[in-house]
Design a protein around this motif. Structure first.
Motif, PDB file in Angstrom:
ATOM      1  N   MET A   1      47.174  56.953  17.918  1.00  0.00           N
ATOM      2  CA  MET A   1      46.249  57.468  18.933  1.00  0.00           C
ATOM      3  C   MET A   1      46.173  56.505  20.105  1.00  0.00           C
ATOM      4  SD  MET A   1      42.179  58.208  18.708  1.00  0.00           S
ATOM      5  CE  MET A   1      41.399  56.925  19.646  1.00  0.00           C
ATOM      6  N   SER A   2      46.185  57.041  21.310  1.00  0.00           N
ATOM      7  CA  SER A   2      45.998  56.192  22.486  1.00  0.00           C
ATOM      8  C   SER A   2      45.134  56.940  23.490  1.00  0.00           C
ATOM      9  CB  SER A   2      47.346  55.862  23.119  1.00  0.00           C
ATOM     10  OG  SER A   2      47.913  57.034  23.669  1.00  0.00           O
ATOM     11  N   LYS A   3      44.462  56.207  24.331  1.00  0.00           N
ATOM     12  CA  LYS A   3      43.675  56.820  25.407  1.00  0.00           C
ATOM     13  C   LYS A   3      43.383  55.759  26.465  1.00  0.00           C
ATOM     14  CE  LYS A   3      39.321  56.346  22.835  1.00  0.00           C
ATOM     15  NZ  LYS A   3      38.303  57.053  22.092  1.00  0.00           N
ATOM     16  N   PRO A   4      43.005  56.193  27.667  1.00  0.00           N
ATOM     17  CA  PRO A   4      42.641  55.200  28.690  1.00  0.00           C
ATOM     18  C   PRO A   4      41.512  54.298  28.170  1.00  0.00           C
ATOM     19  CG  PRO A   4      42.862  57.376  29.664  1.00  0.00           C
ATOM     20  CD  PRO A   4      42.936  57.567  28.179  1.00  0.00           C
ATOM     21  N   TYR A   5      41.538  53.027  28.534  1.00  0.00           N
ATOM     22  CA  TYR A   5      40.516  52.110  28.012  1.00  0.00           C
ATOM     23  C   TYR A   5      40.068  51.113  29.084  1.00  0.00           C
ATOM     24  CZ  TYR A   5      44.633  49.095  27.376  1.00  0.00           C
ATOM     25  OH  TYR A   5      45.782  48.378  27.589  1.00  0.00           O
ATOM     26  N   LEU A   6      38.904  50.518  28.819  1.00  0.00           N
ATOM     27  CA  LEU A   6      38.296  49.587  29.777  1.00  0.00           C
ATOM     28  C   LEU A   6      39.116  48.306  29.894  1.00  0.00           C
ATOM     29  CD1 LEU A   6      34.540  49.987  28.839  1.00  0.00           C
ATOM     30  CD2 LEU A   6      35.493  50.355  31.121  1.00  0.00           C
ATOM     31  N   ARG A   7      39.318  47.826  31.118  1.00  0.00           N
ATOM     32  CA  ARG A   7      40.031  46.571  31.369  1.00  0.00           C
ATOM     33  C   ARG A   7      39.146  45.693  32.259  1.00  0.00           C
ATOM     34  NH1 ARG A   7      45.710  48.675  31.337  1.00  0.00           N
ATOM     35  NH2 ARG A   7      45.408  50.811  30.627  1.00  0.00           N
ATOM     36  N   PRO A   8      39.415  44.414  32.237  1.00  0.00           N
ATOM     37  CA  PRO A   8      38.667  43.548  33.158  1.00  0.00           C
ATOM     38  C   PRO A   8      39.073  43.845  34.597  1.00  0.00           C
ATOM     39  CG  PRO A   8      40.385  42.317  32.019  1.00  0.00           C
ATOM     40  CD  PRO A   8      40.366  43.687  31.408  1.00  0.00           C
ATOM     41  N   TYR A   9      38.146  43.768  35.495  1.00  0.00           N
ATOM     42  CA  TYR A   9      38.465  44.007  36.903  1.00  0.00           C
ATOM     43  C   TYR A   9      37.588  43.120  37.767  1.00  0.00           C
ATOM     44  CZ  TYR A   9      38.679  46.206  41.484  1.00  0.00           C
ATOM     45  OH  TYR A   9      38.826  46.432  42.828  1.00  0.00           O
ATOM     46  N   GLN A  10      38.216  42.396  38.636  1.00  0.00           N
ATOM     47  CA  GLN A  10      37.458  41.578  39.573  1.00  0.00           C
ATOM     48  C   GLN A  10      37.629  42.139  40.967  1.00  0.00           C
ATOM     49  OE1 GLN A  10      38.516  37.419  39.939  1.00  0.00           O
ATOM     50  NE2 GLN A  10      36.434  36.909  40.593  1.00  0.00           N
ATOM     51  N   LYS A  11      36.531  42.358  41.645  1.00  0.00           N
ATOM     52  CA  LYS A  11      36.616  42.892  43.000  1.00  0.00           C
ATOM     53  C   LYS A  11      37.379  41.919  43.881  1.00  0.00           C
ATOM     54  CE  LYS A  11      32.855  46.099  43.223  1.00  0.00           C
ATOM     55  NZ  LYS A  11      31.474  46.378  43.565  1.00  0.00           N
ATOM     56  N   PRO A  12      38.176  42.445  44.830  1.00  0.00           N
ATOM     57  CA  PRO A  12      38.931  41.566  45.724  1.00  0.00           C
ATOM     58  C   PRO A  12      37.995  40.612  46.468  1.00  0.00           C
ATOM     59  CG  PRO A  12      39.626  43.845  45.970  1.00  0.00           C
ATOM     60  CD  PRO A  12      38.441  43.863  45.078  1.00  0.00           C
ATOM     61  N   GLN A  13      38.401  39.350  46.530  1.00  0.00           N
ATOM     62  CA  GLN A  13      37.581  38.335  47.180  1.00  0.00           C
ATOM     63  C   GLN A  13      38.049  38.074  48.608  1.00  0.00           C
ATOM     64  OE1 GLN A  13      34.869  36.944  45.389  1.00  0.00           O
ATOM     65  NE2 GLN A  13      35.465  38.598  44.021  1.00  0.00           N
ATOM     66  N   LYS A  14      39.356  38.154  48.799  1.00  0.00           N
ATOM     67  CA  LYS A  14      39.887  37.891  50.134  1.00  0.00           C
ATOM     68  C   LYS A  14      40.928  38.953  50.471  1.00  0.00           C
ATOM     69  CE  LYS A  14      43.066  34.351  48.320  1.00  0.00           C
ATOM     70  NZ  LYS A  14      42.797  34.570  46.884  1.00  0.00           N
TER      71      LYS A  14
ATOM     72  N   SER B   1      44.056  39.113  50.958  1.00  0.00           N
ATOM     73  CA  SER B   1      45.324  39.179  50.234  1.00  0.00           C
ATOM     74  C   SER B   1      45.164  39.710  48.807  1.00  0.00           C
ATOM     75  CB  SER B   1      46.002  37.814  50.214  1.00  0.00           C
ATOM     76  OG  SER B   1      45.156  36.889  49.562  1.00  0.00           O
ATOM     77  N   ASP B   2      43.905  39.807  48.319  1.00  0.00           N
ATOM     78  CA  ASP B   2      43.676  40.379  46.992  1.00  0.00           C
ATOM     79  C   ASP B   2      43.763  41.902  47.002  1.00  0.00           C
ATOM     80  OD1 ASP B   2      43.206  37.875  46.019  1.00  0.00           O
ATOM     81  OD2 ASP B   2      41.023  38.033  46.076  1.00  0.00           O
ATOM     82  N   TYR B   3      43.648  42.494  48.201  1.00  0.00           N
ATOM     83  CA  TYR B   3      43.638  43.958  48.263  1.00  0.00           C
ATOM     84  C   TYR B   3      45.029  44.508  48.000  1.00  0.00           C
ATOM     85  CZ  TYR B   3      38.852  44.205  49.876  1.00  0.00           C
ATOM     86  OH  TYR B   3      37.488  44.129  49.932  1.00  0.00           O
ATOM     87  N   PRO B   4      45.117  45.617  47.245  1.00  0.00           N
ATOM     88  CA  PRO B   4      46.437  46.194  46.958  1.00  0.00           C
ATOM     89  C   PRO B   4      47.016  46.872  48.200  1.00  0.00           C
ATOM     90  CG  PRO B   4      44.710  47.602  46.105  1.00  0.00           C
ATOM     91  CD  PRO B   4      44.025  46.377  46.634  1.00  0.00           C
TER      92      PRO B   4
END
Lengths: 99, 303
Positions: A1-14, A16-19
């Protein structure tokens, strides 16, 4: 069984962090939906494991375990469809206390 | 008898999870179940609409299969490209599936859909029909039924909601002589699951039209989404049918209808209807069923 799951996420700080684009890994969850709930469903001992609640849950939060069914309260929105679909009235809705 | 998909046999994996759809959302149930039947090989294309709005909130991405948002009008044309592209790079065991709402299918995306069926591309198009543009705040679509109140078809002394009947998209699609088309409802998931399974095996274009009520737009409590879907079929305002090999087939032929008035007046979008309006809807229903029973195969068989 698999499903989407929670991951750590840090909001962009600067900057260059933005995708560079909005494409990302599939099934990557960063927030819960549990705060949406006024009532929480409780599966009682009356459950006969007919799986109708599992099937009809719009959020897919009811899952099979070795001993029956359980609910992922991180993502249950408390809509109560499970309570209404249950042929044995084995699911009770209780006022959410958010603890 | 073929092996039927049931709650016991369907995969435990979830492919649409943690989404931000409203509590009790019918559309999200239709998408969740469709992807569970199709499995991880599904490559889904979603146009502007509720399901793309609630599924893709970067970086919170609720599809665990490959999924992409298309232009509003271009669900079917993007499916054509996805299918050709996946085949060209040698991907095996995939299914290009479109998951579009009623507005994105019957109004804005109908040209692209018609073109894809005409080319007979090997794709599956699923329209989840909640009978209005719910994502933008309940505006009338071509699939909004007669009498329904939306923000663009208000109810007042002179006008009682939508003036026009619901477009018959199932038969419009069938008129292309498509290899497979079916109607379904989230009120009967067994039927819906097995139609998806059947459609996924079709070589060429397949289309499934699934009714998926919106509690907010229809004006019902959030726990009654399934019951209202069942009432809609019981009162004859929706039917389960298939089109295959040039023939229409009715899957369920009720001997009598439940009260159309009960179905309508349990939703706030129809609360304003007077007996005369309800008579018009009942007459439209009766005329439709007379034609169906006269011309279609009505022997109830397994899918």
């Amino acid at each position: 069984m698999s499903k989407p799951y929670l991951r750590p996420y840090q909001k962009p700080q600067k900057l260059s962090d933005y995708p560079l684009g909005t494409a990302s890994e599939a099934g990557y969850l960063v927030t819960k939906n549990s705060g949406w709930r006024n009532e929480r469903p409780i599966i009682t001992d009356e459950c006969i494991n007919c799986l109708q609640c599992y099937l009809y849950c719009p959020d897919g939060v009811i899952f099979k375990t070795e001993s029956g069914l359980d609910i992922d309260y991180d993502f249950c929105k408390g809509c109560g469809i499970c309570e209404r679909i249950c042929p044995k009235q084995a699911i009770k809705m209780e006022v959410e206390t958010n603890d | 008898m073929r092996n039927q998909i049931t709650a016991k046999t369907i995969t435990d994996s979830e492919f649409f999870y943690g989404h931000k759809a409203c509590a009790g959302c019918g559309g999200s149930l239709a998408v969740r179940i469709a992807l569970k039947v199709l499995g991880e090989g599904a490559i889904s294309v979603l146009p502007a609409g509720c399901m793309s709005a609630v599924g893709f909130n970067y970086p919170h991405l609720c599809f665990s299969n490959n999924s992409i948002i298309s232009t509003f009008a271009g669900t079917a044309s993007m499916l054509t490209g996805v299918e050709a592209g996946a085949r060209a790079v040698g991907i095996k065991n995939f299914k290009a599936v479109g998951l579009a709402g009623d507005g994105g299918t019957a109004d804005i995306g109908i040209q692209a859909l018609s073109g894809a069926i005409d080319r007979n591309d090997d794709i599956l198009y699923i329209c989840y029909d909640n009978e209005a543009y719910m994502n933008t705040g309940i505006q009338k679509s071509g699939l909004t039924p007669f009498g329904a109140k939306t923000t663009t078809t208000p109810s007042g002394e002179n006008i009682h909601g939508n003036l026009r009947p619901k477009k018959n998209l199932f038969e419009i699609v069938a008129a292309h002589d498509i290899p497979y088309a079916a109607t379904a409802s989230i009120g009967n998931l067994k039927d819906f699951m097995n139609k998806i399974e059947k459609a996924s095996k079709i070589k060429g274009t397949a289309y499934i039209h699934v009714v998926a009520p919106c509690p907010i737009g229809w004006g019902i409590p959030v726990n009654e989404t399934i019951e209202i879907s069942q009432k809609m079929m019981d009162c004859g305002l929706w039917y389960l049918a298939e089109y295959e090999n040039g023939q229409f087939k009715l899957n369920r032929n009720p001997s009598e209808f439940s009260s159309i008035k009960d179905y309508l007046l349990s939703q706030s979008r129809f609360k304003h209807l007077e007996d005369a309006d309800i008579k018009i809807l009942a007459a439209q229903r009766d005329a439709k069923w007379t034609t169906i029973r006269k011309n279609w195969n009505t022997a109830e068989e397994d899918l």
